[in-house]
Scaffold this motif. Structure first.
Motif, mmCIF file in Angstrom:
data_model
loop_
_atom_site.group_PDB
_atom_site.id
_atom_site.type_symbol
_atom_site.label_atom_id
_atom_site.label_comp_id
_atom_site.label_asym_id
_atom_site.label_seq_id
_atom_site.Cartn_x
_atom_site.Cartn_y
_atom_site.Cartn_z
ATOM 1 N N SER A 448 0.834 -1.208 0.000
ATOM 2 C CA SER A 448 0.000 0.000 0.000
ATOM 3 C C SER A 448 0.863 1.250 0.000
ATOM 4 C CB SER A 448 -0.938 0.003 1.209
ATOM 5 O OG SER A 448 -1.813 -1.115 1.160
ATOM 6 N N VAL A 449 1.906 1.247 0.811
ATOM 7 C CA VAL A 449 2.791 2.395 0.896
ATOM 8 C C VAL A 449 3.500 2.623 -0.434
ATOM 9 C CG1 VAL A 449 4.868 3.320 1.983
ATOM 10 C CG2 VAL A 449 3.108 2.229 3.379
ATOM 11 N N LEU A 450 4.009 1.561 -1.026
ATOM 12 C CA LEU A 450 4.703 1.670 -2.302
ATOM 13 C C LEU A 450 3.759 2.174 -3.406
ATOM 14 C CD1 LEU A 450 6.914 -1.584 -2.272
ATOM 15 C CD2 LEU A 450 7.685 0.812 -2.045
ATOM 16 N N SER A 451 2.526 1.666 -3.406
ATOM 17 C CA SER A 451 1.551 2.086 -4.409
ATOM 18 C C SER A 451 1.248 3.573 -4.289
ATOM 19 C CB SER A 451 0.245 1.276 -4.243
ATOM 20 O OG SER A 451 0.479 -0.088 -4.441
ATOM 21 N N TYR A 452 1.157 4.058 -3.037
ATOM 22 C CA TYR A 452 0.876 5.484 -2.820
ATOM 23 C C TYR A 452 1.972 6.360 -3.410
ATOM 24 C CZ TYR A 452 0.253 9.883 -0.319
ATOM 25 O OH TYR A 452 0.124 11.208 -0.003
ATOM 26 N N TYR A 453 3.227 5.987 -3.137
ATOM 27 C CA TYR A 453 4.345 6.814 -3.627
ATOM 28 C C TYR A 453 4.539 6.667 -5.124
ATOM 29 C CZ TYR A 453 5.815 8.100 1.066
ATOM 30 O OH TYR A 453 5.874 8.624 2.334
#
Length: 456
Positions: A448-453
């Motif tokens: 989720s964090v990677l997708s956001y960035y």
């Protein structure tokens, strides 16, 4: 005489006049004994000749029956006990049969024993006045020695001189009586110097027998019900208990070998210097392996694989009595060594509860003939009471190495996981499932964090 010295003499004389007759005798006795202390070599030399001892009362308090013969008396200490007198008839019968079978006169044997009678008497600590009569003492040695000789030879199968209904020396008699006789033969207070048997064998065979190995094999066959291989010459032992003890430790590292920890003066105080129980070691990742021999000193700890190697032992009704007498012998005889004491000290630490016995039994290290694992644990905990660990014994370093292994942080974590989280399959599955869920949750969070960035 100077004035001060004269006054001192007068003062001493006044004190002596005030002392009663009994007290004066006591003063004289003390001063005579003081002379012997100033020259102790004679007393020390006599103590060095002792090999058969009376067990102190405080040692017997643990289990007095363990040191008291129940069927037959050997030697002078228990000779006159009323409940042992029935066996004296069989001793006399054995003496007569021995003389008939060997076809040698009684006088020949007595002359051979007479040459070493003082040495035989000196073998006993605290010999009663009755047995200081050499003729009386020789009769005892001859009768008891012949009885032992016939027992040893009957175990070899030589029983043609006894009828098949003989109460002692027939197959039936040995079957029912030998366990009790064997137990009595291994009591420290109930020994005959092996020199007696050596002299009897020498006269009966004309000196043709190899007394050392010949007697050793007969003794071990009788005491263990099997023929044991002797890997080294045990020599003429002090007595049967001594030969039995030597057979338990033959072919091992030299006694009193200093471990690295002991050589550095480490005392291993507290739990940090002593091995943990089998269960605790098992939880810390230590595995158990049966030694290649039954020698009690065949103990080793291989640090990198984490394997503790122990000899197999059969625990039965005679184990407690036998070990207590072996321990008493090592306690009382300075030159005996401390191998049995060190082994029992180790086993007491390894075995604390029935669970520890179960672990060792599963590896073939303990063979339980007592019935319950609790009984085995109680036995080792009982016989090791008030037992010291020699800081220079060979096993001292092993205690330290095992303790260090168990106290390592990674091993402690492993022990905690096993004890609290892997106690049964369902708990193990729950823990594994929790780890999987945690891993999936962590993976999803990272995703989720990677997708956001990446969107930015």
């Amino acid at each position: 005489m100077a004035g001060k010295e004269k006054e001192r003499v007068i003062e001493i004389e006044k004190k002596l006049k005030s002392i009663s007759g009994k007290e004066k005798n006591w003063v004289i006795e003390i001063e005579e004994n003081l002379k012997s202390i100033l020259c102790p070599s004679k007393e020390a030399e006599l103590r060095r000749k002792h090999s058969i001892y009376r067990v102190p009362v405080f040692v017997k308090a643990l289990n007095s029956k363990a040191y008291t013969p129940q069927m037959v008396a050997f030697g002078p200490y228990h000779h006159h006990k009323q409940d042992l007198q029935p066996m004296e008839v069989h001793k006399t019968r054995a003496l007569l049969t021995f003389l008939h079978r060997t076809n040698k006169p009684l006088d020949a044997y007595l002359r051979a024993l007479e040459k070493v009678v003082q040495q035989l008497m000196d073998s006993y600590e605290d010999l009663d006045e009755e047995w200081r009569d050499k003729d009386h003492f020789l009769k005892l040695m001859m009768r008891d020695g012949c009885f032992l000789h016939e027992l040893l030879h009957t175990s070899e199968g030589i029983s043609d001189y006894y009828p098949d209904n003989d109460p002692i020396f027939s197959y039936h008699g040995m079957l029912y009586n030998l366990p009790c006789i064997r137990r009595d033969m291994l009591m420290i207070e109930n020994q005959v110097p092996l020199l007696v048997l050596e002299r009897l064998v020498k006269v009966s065979t004309g000196g043709k027998k190899n007394e050392c190995g010949f007697l050793d094999q007969l003794i071990l066959k009788l005491c263990t019900s099997q023929t044991l291989p002797i890997t080294e010459n045990l020599g003429i032992g002090l007595h049967i208990l001594d030969v039995f003890r030597k057979s338990m430790i033959q072919g091992v590292s030299p006694k009193f070998q200093r471990s690295s920890a002991a050589a550095q003066g480490s005392t291993g105080g507290g739990s940090g210097g002593l091995v943990q129980s089998a269960l605790e070691m098992h939880d810390a990742g230590i595995r158990f392996k049966k030694s290649g021999t039954t020698n009690i000193d065949d103990v080793d700890f291989m640090i990198h694989p984490g394997i503790l190697q122990l000899p197999a032992i059969t625990v039965d009704d005679a184990t407690e009595f036998t070990f207590l007498n072996l321990l008493a012998f090592e306690r009382l005889h300075k030159d005996a060594g401390n191998e049995v004491t060190s082994y029992i000290f180790l086993m007491d630490k390894v075995i604390d509860t029935a669970k520890d016995v179960q672990i060792l039994r599963s590896k073939g290290i303990v063979k339980n003939a007592l019935g319950s694992d609790e009984a085995v644990a109680d036995l080792f905990n009982k016989i090791s009471k008030d037992m010291p660990l020699d800081p220079y014994c060979r096993l001292k370093g092993l205690h330290q190495n095992v303790s260090n292994y168990c106290n390592k942080r990674t091993h402690r974590w492993k022990a905690t996981l096993r004890h609290y989280y892997f106690i049964n399959p369902w708990v193990t599955l729950s823990v594994v499932a929790a780890f999987i869920l945690l891993a999936l949750d962590t993976t999803q969070t990272i995703h989720s964090v990677l997708s956001y960035y990446l969107k930015d």
